[in-house]
Structure formats: C-alpha cells, structure tokens
Design a protein around this motif. Structure first.
Motif, mmCIF file in Angstrom:
data_model
loop_
_atom_site.group_PDB
_atom_site.id
_atom_site.type_symbol
_atom_site.label_atom_id
_atom_site.label_comp_id
_atom_site.label_asym_id
_atom_site.label_seq_id
_atom_site.Cartn_x
_atom_site.Cartn_y
_atom_site.Cartn_z
ATOM 1 N N ILE A 141 0.794 -1.243 0.020
ATOM 2 C CA ILE A 141 0.092 0.038 -0.179
ATOM 3 C C ILE A 141 0.752 1.300 0.040
ATOM 4 O O ILE A 141 0.486 2.354 0.312
ATOM 5 N N LYS A 142 2.011 1.076 -0.471
ATOM 6 C CA LYS A 142 2.927 2.100 -0.647
ATOM 7 C C LYS A 142 3.505 2.335 -1.883
ATOM 8 O O LYS A 142 3.864 1.431 -2.415
ATOM 9 N N GLY A 143 2.938 3.262 -2.765
ATOM 10 C CA GLY A 143 3.542 3.632 -3.992
ATOM 11 C C GLY A 143 4.999 3.776 -4.161
ATOM 12 O O GLY A 143 5.759 4.128 -3.339
ATOM 13 N N GLY A 144 5.516 3.146 -5.510
ATOM 14 C CA GLY A 144 7.157 3.534 -5.335
ATOM 15 C C GLY A 144 8.081 2.560 -5.047
ATOM 16 O O GLY A 144 9.155 2.704 -5.182
ATOM 17 N N VAL A 145 7.589 1.356 -4.341
ATOM 18 C CA VAL A 145 8.142 0.348 -4.012
ATOM 19 C C VAL A 145 8.698 -0.644 -4.925
ATOM 20 O O VAL A 145 9.515 -1.629 -4.820
ATOM 21 N N GLY A 146 7.996 -0.805 -6.372
ATOM 22 C CA GLY A 146 8.356 -1.413 -7.435
ATOM 23 C C GLY A 146 7.693 -2.874 -7.345
ATOM 24 O O GLY A 146 7.971 -3.833 -8.139
ATOM 25 N N LYS A 147 6.309 -2.880 -7.168
ATOM 26 C CA LYS A 147 5.333 -3.879 -7.020
ATOM 27 C C LYS A 147 5.339 -4.590 -8.320
ATOM 28 O O LYS A 147 5.328 -5.843 -8.573
ATOM 29 N N THR A 148 4.774 -3.665 -9.077
ATOM 30 C CA THR A 148 4.655 -3.975 -10.699
ATOM 31 C C THR A 148 5.640 -4.318 -11.364
ATOM 32 O O THR A 148 5.670 -5.581 -12.214
ATOM 33 N N THR A 149 6.907 -3.887 -10.946
ATOM 34 C CA THR A 149 8.318 -4.608 -11.456
ATOM 35 C C THR A 149 8.383 -5.937 -11.398
ATOM 36 O O THR A 149 8.934 -6.685 -11.794
ATOM 37 N N ILE A 150 8.199 -6.181 -9.966
ATOM 38 C CA ILE A 150 8.398 -7.673 -9.343
ATOM 39 C C ILE A 150 7.293 -8.377 -9.799
ATOM 40 O O ILE A 150 7.630 -9.644 -10.122
ATOM 41 N N ALA A 151 6.237 -8.030 -9.985
ATOM 42 C CA ALA A 151 5.160 -9.144 -10.373
ATOM 43 C C ALA A 151 5.291 -9.361 -11.834
ATOM 44 O O ALA A 151 5.183 -10.573 -12.224
ATOM 45 N N SER A 152 5.478 -8.599 -12.811
ATOM 46 C CA SER A 152 5.670 -8.725 -14.151
ATOM 47 C C SER A 152 7.174 -9.662 -14.531
ATOM 48 O O SER A 152 7.230 -10.566 -15.200
ATOM 49 N N SER A 153 8.066 -9.275 -13.680
ATOM 50 C CA SER A 153 9.501 -10.055 -13.706
ATOM 51 C C SER A 153 9.465 -11.340 -13.201
ATOM 52 O O SER A 153 9.777 -12.305 -13.771
ATOM 53 N N LEU A 154 8.506 -11.534 -12.059
ATOM 54 C CA LEU A 154 8.222 -12.933 -11.581
ATOM 55 C C LEU A 154 7.474 -13.819 -12.329
ATOM 56 O O LEU A 154 7.795 -15.044 -12.847
ATOM 57 N N ALA A 155 6.358 -13.128 -13.000
ATOM 58 C CA ALA A 155 5.712 -13.897 -14.241
ATOM 59 C C ALA A 155 6.380 -14.358 -15.249
ATOM 60 O O ALA A 155 6.460 -15.607 -15.649
ATOM 61 N N CYS A 156 7.474 -13.515 -15.903
ATOM 62 C CA CYS A 156 8.311 -13.868 -16.938
ATOM 63 C C CYS A 156 9.346 -14.935 -16.568
ATOM 64 O O CYS A 156 9.388 -15.688 -17.419
ATOM 65 N N LEU A 173 4.411 -9.448 0.306
ATOM 66 C CA LEU A 173 4.187 -7.923 0.369
ATOM 67 C C LEU A 173 5.724 -7.457 -0.119
ATOM 68 O O LEU A 173 6.899 -7.745 0.220
ATOM 69 N N VAL A 174 5.445 -6.269 -1.001
ATOM 70 C CA VAL A 174 6.642 -5.684 -1.606
ATOM 71 C C VAL A 174 7.127 -4.493 -0.540
ATOM 72 O O VAL A 174 6.201 -3.488 -0.303
ATOM 73 N N ALA A 175 8.285 -4.239 -0.414
ATOM 74 C CA ALA A 175 8.550 -3.206 0.830
ATOM 75 C C ALA A 175 9.994 -2.516 0.417
ATOM 76 O O ALA A 175 10.719 -3.146 -0.263
ATOM 77 N N THR A 176 10.037 -1.295 0.680
ATOM 78 C CA THR A 176 11.679 -0.947 0.899
ATOM 79 C C THR A 176 11.932 -0.644 2.396
ATOM 80 O O THR A 176 11.042 -0.602 3.151
ATOM 81 N N ALA A 177 13.106 -0.529 2.655
ATOM 82 C CA ALA A 177 13.863 -0.616 3.850
ATOM 83 C C ALA A 177 13.725 0.661 4.685
ATOM 84 O O ALA A 177 15.018 1.530 4.928
ATOM 85 N N ASP A 178 12.563 1.328 4.573
ATOM 86 C CA ASP A 178 12.544 2.966 5.290
ATOM 87 C C ASP A 178 11.425 2.819 6.481
ATOM 88 O O ASP A 178 10.243 2.085 6.111
ATOM 89 N N TYR A 179 11.109 3.800 7.057
ATOM 90 C CA TYR A 179 10.032 3.777 7.892
ATOM 91 C C TYR A 179 8.840 4.159 7.509
ATOM 92 O O TYR A 179 7.687 3.369 7.836
ATOM 93 N N PRO A 180 8.633 5.001 6.505
ATOM 94 C CA PRO A 180 7.234 5.173 5.760
ATOM 95 C C PRO A 180 6.841 4.072 5.215
ATOM 96 O O PRO A 180 5.295 3.699 5.474
ATOM 97 N N THR A 181 7.607 3.216 4.487
ATOM 98 C CA THR A 181 7.136 2.087 4.046
ATOM 99 C C THR A 181 6.844 0.984 5.165
ATOM 100 O O THR A 181 5.691 0.196 4.878
ATOM 101 N N LEU A 182 7.638 0.958 5.839
ATOM 102 C CA LEU A 182 7.135 -0.084 7.156
ATOM 103 C C LEU A 182 5.893 0.135 7.927
ATOM 104 O O LEU A 182 5.275 -0.735 8.301
ATOM 105 N N SER A 183 5.768 1.418 7.941
ATOM 106 C CA SER A 183 4.374 1.641 8.756
ATOM 107 C C SER A 183 3.379 1.342 7.822
ATOM 108 O O SER A 183 2.084 0.953 8.101
#
Length: 276
Positions: A21-36, A147-157
């Motif tokens: 639920i945090k934009g910019g973490v690369g969720k779509t990049t990971i979903a498409s790459s995993l599928a391929c 869950l896709v996340a980056t290593a920062d406090y805003p994304t952790l929350s």
C-alpha cells in the motif's frame, strides 16, 4: 469411435498476490518479472493480471499500450475472461483499462479466475495499493500473498497496515520481498523489519539502474537482463515457488560461508509450499 476428451485439471495451480500500500516500491516491476521468470526459466504456464484497477500500469510494463479487452470489462460482466487475455514475453496477461468508466465489482475477481485457474501453473496478481475493495479482491483471490517493501520507516508503517488488513480477513502474508536495497546505514535492517512485522523477508533485491531501464524499454527485467542481481533474486523466489534448489557459487560460499537469512527463509517457505 468417439473418445471422450476429459480436460486436464491442474490441482497444483497457485494464485500469488503481490501487494503493497506504498507507491514506488516496485510492486508491478516484481510482479511482471516474476511472471516472466516462471515462464521463461521454469517452463510454467503463467497468467499475469492487473488488479490495480484505479491506476493500472501493468500493460506499460508488458508493452501492451492499447488492450482490446481488460480486467475492467471482465469484472463489469461485459466480456468473458478468456477474451481479455493478451500474450507477451511467454506470459498470458489480462491488463487493466486506462479509460474504463462503467461500474465494475472488484470482488468478482476470485470467481472470474476460477473459470480458468486450472489452465495455469501460476496466476500472478498485481494488486492495488489502496486499502479498500480493490486490494481486498487480490487478498481474497490469492492462495499466497507476498508484500513488497523498501527498507524505510514510511514503507514499514504502510506495510503494517497492509498486514493488519489481510490478517483481519483471515489471510497471512507468506513473505516480504525487500526491494531497492542500497545496503545503507540509513536503511532498516532485515532483522528490524522482521521483528516489527513478524514476517520473514524472502528476498533482498538491490537497487539497480537496469530495473529502471527495463521499465523505459517496456520489457520485464527478468527478460531485459537475465544476469542482473534483480533477475537472479527474482529467480530465487521462483525456485521456492517451483520447488527447485538454489545454486550457490563456490566463491560466494568461500567468502561468506553459511546461508543468508533470506535464503534460509526461502527454504522454509519452499518446505511449507511443497510439504505434500
């Protein structure tokens, strides 16, 4: 004489929800790459679905600019789900529509997918980042959630909110995919993230310029650059999903003996997924 053809049923088919639920973490990049990667390197039949209905951009990642049908028409009962399937990079894709204006019901996703689920080894859902019926449709339709996340406090929350939202509906997160890792002293450590969320980190994907270039090229990075660190870590996730063994080079084992924590977590995940 006439011989009855009984369709093959894939009882091992899995629907994988990629959420955040945090934009910019690369969720779509990971979903498409995993599928391929699952299709290209593990010979799996894969369906990739854009379940980010308000802001669909999976089509851009998969070089589908003007889809003839979309998941929106399917969920609005305006077309059959099979008619919305496109094909790119060895993967079946149901993109979203950028211009769809009619009413549709996101919570029909699970029932719609049931009609074709047995045709696939894996269905990958790229979810919405909003805590409403859009992300709920992915949560309810998935067998496993990552869950896709980056290593920062805003994304952790934000991650804690997503975890709570899933848990309130009786669903657990199978693992965290940590993306855009800089290995900086200003980032949260893997241990800190796991202690806070109580969820194992199953992948640490480094921040790479190659990933940005692949998006600009509209080619998933697992196809665009198979030797990138990003692609290799995606492939490690695929190995856990497909019950394949990870390979570790002699030099990496010599320089850093023992498995990294995310490698141990993937082995535990693999054991859970394939315990039968």
């Amino acid at each position: 004489s006439f011989k009855l053809q009984i369709p093959k049923i894939n009882s091992m088919s899995k629907t994988i929800g990629i959420i955040s639920i945090k934009g910019g973490v690369g969720k779509t990049t990971i979903a498409s790459s995993l599928a391929c990667d699952l299709s290209d390197n593990y010979n799996k039949k894969v369906l990739l679905v854009d379940a980010n209905y308000s802001a669909p951009n999976l089509g851009l990642h998969m070089n589908i600019i003007e889809p003839h049908k979309s998941i929106h028409e399917v969920l609005a009962n305006k077309t059959k789900i099979k008619e919305a399937i496109h094909y790119r990079f060895g993967v079946d894709i149901i993109p979203g529509s950028y211009i769809f204006e009619s009413d549709f019901n996101p919570l029909k996703l699970k029932d719609k997918l049931k009609k074709i689920k047995n045709n696939y080894d894996f269905i990958i859902l790229d979810s919405s980042p909003t805590l409403d019926s859009e992300i709920l449709s992915t949560i309810l339709a998935s067998d496993n959630l990552f869950l896709v996340a980056t290593a920062d406090y805003p994304t952790l929350s934000c991650s804690l909110k997503a975890i709570k939202f899933a848990n309130q509906r009786g669903r657990e997160i199978s693992g965290i995919i940590l993306n855009k890792v800089h290995n900086s002293k200003y980032e949260l450590t893997l241990d800190e993230i796991e202690e806070t969320t109580n969820i194992p980190v199953i992948a640490k994907i480094p921040n790479e310029e190659k990933a940005i270039r692949s998006i600009l090229s509209r080619i998933p990075i697992s196809i665009y650059n198979r030797k990138s660190k990003f692609s290799k870590e995606i492939s490690n996730i695929s190995k856990a999903l497909t019950n394949n063994k990870e390979s570790h080079s002699f030099f990496s084992n010599f320089l850093k003996p023992g498995l990294k924590k995310e490698q141990v977590n993937r082995q535990i995940l693999k054991n859970k997924l394939h315990k039968n």
